[in-house]
Design a protein around this motif. Structure first.
Motif, short mmCIF file in Angstrom:
data_model
loop_
_atom_site.label_atom_id
_atom_site.label_comp_id
_atom_site.label_asym_id
_atom_site.label_seq_id
_atom_site.Cartn_x
_atom_site.Cartn_y
_atom_site.Cartn_z
N GLU A 237 0.87 -1.26 -0.08
CA GLU A 237 -0.18 0.05 0.08
C GLU A 237 0.71 1.36 0.11
O GLU A 237 1.33 1.48 1.12
CB GLU A 237 -1.01 -0.14 1.23
N ASP A 238 1.07 1.93 -1.18
CA ASP A 238 1.78 3.03 -1.40
C ASP A 238 3.13 2.92 -0.94
O ASP A 238 3.67 3.75 0.03
CB ASP A 238 1.02 4.36 -0.72
N GLY A 239 3.81 1.71 -1.21
CA GLY A 239 5.20 1.64 -0.80
C GLY A 239 5.48 0.92 0.70
O GLY A 239 6.52 0.37 1.07
N CYS A 240 4.45 0.83 1.38
CA CYS A 240 4.49 0.04 2.54
C CYS A 240 3.63 -1.34 2.59
O CYS A 240 2.53 -1.40 2.25
CB CYS A 240 3.85 0.81 3.77
N MET A 241 4.22 -2.36 2.74
CA MET A 241 3.78 -3.80 2.73
C MET A 241 2.95 -4.08 4.03
O MET A 241 3.71 -4.03 5.27
CB MET A 241 4.85 -4.78 2.60
N LEU A 242 1.77 -4.23 3.69
CA LEU A 242 0.94 -4.80 5.00
C LEU A 242 0.74 -6.33 4.93
O LEU A 242 0.49 -6.81 4.07
CB LEU A 242 -0.39 -4.06 4.91
N ILE A 243 1.25 -6.94 6.27
CA ILE A 243 0.76 -8.34 6.20
C ILE A 243 -0.70 -8.97 6.12
O ILE A 243 -1.45 -7.87 6.35
CB ILE A 243 1.20 -8.87 7.42
N GLY A 244 -0.92 -9.79 5.45
CA GLY A 244 -2.07 -10.58 5.21
C GLY A 244 -2.41 -11.35 6.55
O GLY A 244 -2.54 -10.98 7.82
N GLY A 245 -2.65 -12.59 6.36
CA GLY A 245 -2.72 -13.65 7.34
C GLY A 245 -4.17 -13.65 8.03
O GLY A 245 -4.11 -14.19 9.20
N SER A 246 -5.17 -13.14 7.27
CA SER A 246 -6.40 -13.02 7.88
C SER A 246 -7.05 -14.40 8.25
O SER A 246 -6.75 -15.43 7.53
CB SER A 246 -7.50 -12.26 6.96
N CYS A 247 -7.57 -14.52 9.41
CA CYS A 247 -7.83 -16.00 9.72
C CYS A 247 -9.15 -16.06 10.72
O CYS A 247 -9.58 -14.99 11.32
CB CYS A 247 -6.65 -16.78 10.45
N ILE A 248 -9.43 -17.30 10.83
CA ILE A 248 -10.71 -17.53 11.66
C ILE A 248 -10.39 -18.68 12.68
O ILE A 248 -9.65 -19.65 12.11
CB ILE A 248 -12.02 -18.10 11.08
N ILE A 249 -10.20 -18.40 13.89
CA ILE A 249 -9.64 -19.31 14.87
C ILE A 249 -10.86 -19.76 15.73
O ILE A 249 -11.59 -18.88 16.45
CB ILE A 249 -8.64 -18.67 15.96
N GLN A 250 -11.02 -21.10 16.35
CA GLN A 250 -11.85 -21.66 17.20
C GLN A 250 -11.44 -21.44 18.55
O GLN A 250 -10.28 -21.37 18.91
CB GLN A 250 -12.37 -22.89 16.55
N PRO A 251 -12.51 -21.61 19.60
CA PRO A 251 -12.17 -21.60 20.78
C PRO A 251 -10.94 -22.74 21.45
O PRO A 251 -10.19 -22.47 22.28
CB PRO A 251 -13.16 -21.84 21.64
N SER A 252 -10.50 -23.75 20.62
CA SER A 252 -9.17 -24.30 20.94
C SER A 252 -7.72 -23.57 20.61
O SER A 252 -6.82 -24.14 21.04
CB SER A 252 -9.39 -25.62 20.14
N GLY A 253 -7.99 -22.75 19.94
CA GLY A 253 -6.89 -22.05 19.61
C GLY A 253 -6.25 -22.38 18.13
O GLY A 253 -5.32 -21.85 17.78
N GLU A 254 -6.91 -23.22 17.52
CA GLU A 254 -6.52 -23.73 16.35
C GLU A 254 -7.47 -22.74 15.02
O GLU A 254 -8.27 -22.40 15.09
CB GLU A 254 -7.05 -25.00 15.87
N ILE A 255 -6.36 -22.60 14.06
CA ILE A 255 -6.97 -21.76 12.98
C ILE A 255 -7.55 -22.72 12.32
O ILE A 255 -7.34 -23.72 11.80
CB ILE A 255 -5.69 -21.02 12.19
N VAL A 256 -8.80 -22.43 11.80
CA VAL A 256 -9.75 -23.31 11.04
C VAL A 256 -9.84 -22.60 9.60
O VAL A 256 -10.31 -23.34 8.56
CB VAL A 256 -11.16 -23.41 11.75
N SER A 257 -9.55 -21.68 9.22
CA SER A 257 -9.67 -21.00 7.85
C SER A 257 -8.49 -19.81 7.80
O SER A 257 -8.70 -18.97 8.93
CB SER A 257 -10.91 -20.55 7.50
N GLN A 258 -7.74 -19.83 6.70
CA GLN A 258 -7.04 -18.86 6.64
C GLN A 258 -6.80 -18.39 5.18
O GLN A 258 -6.83 -19.22 4.27
CB GLN A 258 -5.39 -19.12 7.28
N VAL A 259 -6.43 -16.95 5.01
CA VAL A 259 -6.34 -16.44 3.60
C VAL A 259 -4.95 -17.07 2.75
O VAL A 259 -4.14 -17.45 3.62
CB VAL A 259 -6.27 -15.13 3.30
N SER A 260 -4.84 -17.12 1.65
CA SER A 260 -3.60 -17.43 0.87
C SER A 260 -3.15 -16.46 0.05
O SER A 260 -2.09 -16.63 -0.79
CB SER A 260 -4.10 -18.68 -0.27
N SER A 261 -3.79 -15.04 0.18
CA SER A 261 -2.89 -13.95 -0.79
C SER A 261 -2.78 -12.84 0.20
O SER A 261 -3.28 -12.74 1.49
CB SER A 261 -3.74 -13.70 -1.77
#
Length: 315
Positions: A237-261
């Motif tokens: 974004e205008d010369g600054c890289m922003l991390i992605g990694g958007s995710c959905i985490i369940q109460p066990s602490g496990e990531i159950v869905s995560q972006v790939s881009s």
């Protein structure tokens, strides 16, 4: 009986400084359409989803940044998003910069129900960065210049058959954020973020940016027995890289869905809110196991002074 809510995490790619509100809203509406096709009940958008991350720019006269703020919500430019969501019966979380009628500036998020009605508002408490221009940084992080700390506390709201709490970006790194909402019964905690992939205030290995992003959300999902949905604005974004990694985490602490881009991308998960009960009723049953009355003994032994509110509770 299970309580299933299909959640969409709607990551946005970069928003250029000259990109219009209408363009950003249209991008979100497209993600809403995808969410509707996938049967979503609720969609989470990022922090400052309507603009570029403008705290990276220094302006001596703060009023010259007013065009980045919303004076009302919904506005004429954002109303199509509310209408598109209501048409599909989808609630959502939206982050934006707020300028109040009496001149206060906040980094804000709202909760909207399936009819398009605003049901909750949160203002970011843990503002990172600095308030004055720093010539040693490749770009600035001036949230302390352009925003005041939030004044609404950490609220929760009953929506979609569950209890939802809100946070924003840097709030996710602080355990108090989750614990306060968990004590109020939060089963789902949603937050948006805009996080650079470089720490400009001190040296930090690059790989730790994503590691800590997920670590804080996963650990607190587990320790507070709640779903956590973290959604980024990502990419260059205008010369600054922003991390992605958007995710959905369940109460066990496990990531159950995560972006790939690091682009506009929707991920979904059908969350059984009853999964939050297990931790709240067993391992993290506050009424049974949270022993505030003994904290005084612990702090006496370690020499750490007890905060006033805990001192009173321990007496």
């Amino acid at each position: 009986m299970s309580r299933i809510v299909t959640i969409g995490a709607a990551q946005l790619g970069p928003i250029a400084p000259d990109e219009s509100r209408a363009s950003a809203v249209n991008r979100m509406i497209e993600l809403l359409k995808q969410a509707g096709d996938r049967g979503c009940n609720f969609v989470v958008f990022p922090e400052l989803a309507l603009t570029t991350f403008f705290p990276r720019y220094y302006e001596e006269d703060i009023s010259k940044m007013n065009h980045h703020y919303e004076r009302e919500m919904p506005s004429a430019e954002t109303r199509p998003l509310f209408e598109a969501a209501a048409e599909r019966g989808i609630g959502f979380y939206l982050g934006y910069a707020e300028l109040t009628p009496d001149g206060h500036r906040y980094n804000t998020a709202i909760l909207v129900d399936e009819t398009g009605k605003i049901t909750g508002k949160y203002r970011k408490v843990h503002l990172p960065g600095h308030s004055e221009y720093d010539p040693n940084r490749p770009w600035q992080h001036l949230e302390k210049r352009y925003f005041e700390p939030g004044d609404l506390g950490f609220g929760v709201w009953r929506q979609h058959g569950g209890i939802i709490g809100m946070a924003i970006c840097n709030d996710r790194r602080w355990p108090e954020t989750y614990r306060v909402m968990s004590l109020k019964g939060a089963e789902v905690i949603v937050l948006g973020y805009n996080t650079p992939d470089v720490n400009t205030s001190a040296f930090e290995p690059n790989h730790l940016r994503m590691f800590h992003n997920h670590l804080t959300m996963q650990a607190n999902a587990y320790m507070n027995s709640a779903f956590v949905v973290g959604v980024a604005k990502a990419g260059m974004e205008d010369g600054c890289m922003l991390i992605g990694g958007s995710c959905i985490i369940q109460p066990s602490g496990e990531i159950v869905s995560q972006v790939s881009s690091v682009d506009d991308e929707l991920i979904t998960y059908s969350a059984d809110l009853d999964l939050a009960k297990m931790g709240k009723e067993t391992v993290f049953n506050y009424a049974k196991h949270r022993r505030i009355e003994h904290y005084g003994t612990i702090t006496t032994q370690t020499g750490v002074e007890l905060p006033p509110e805990l001192s009173e509770a321990a007496e």
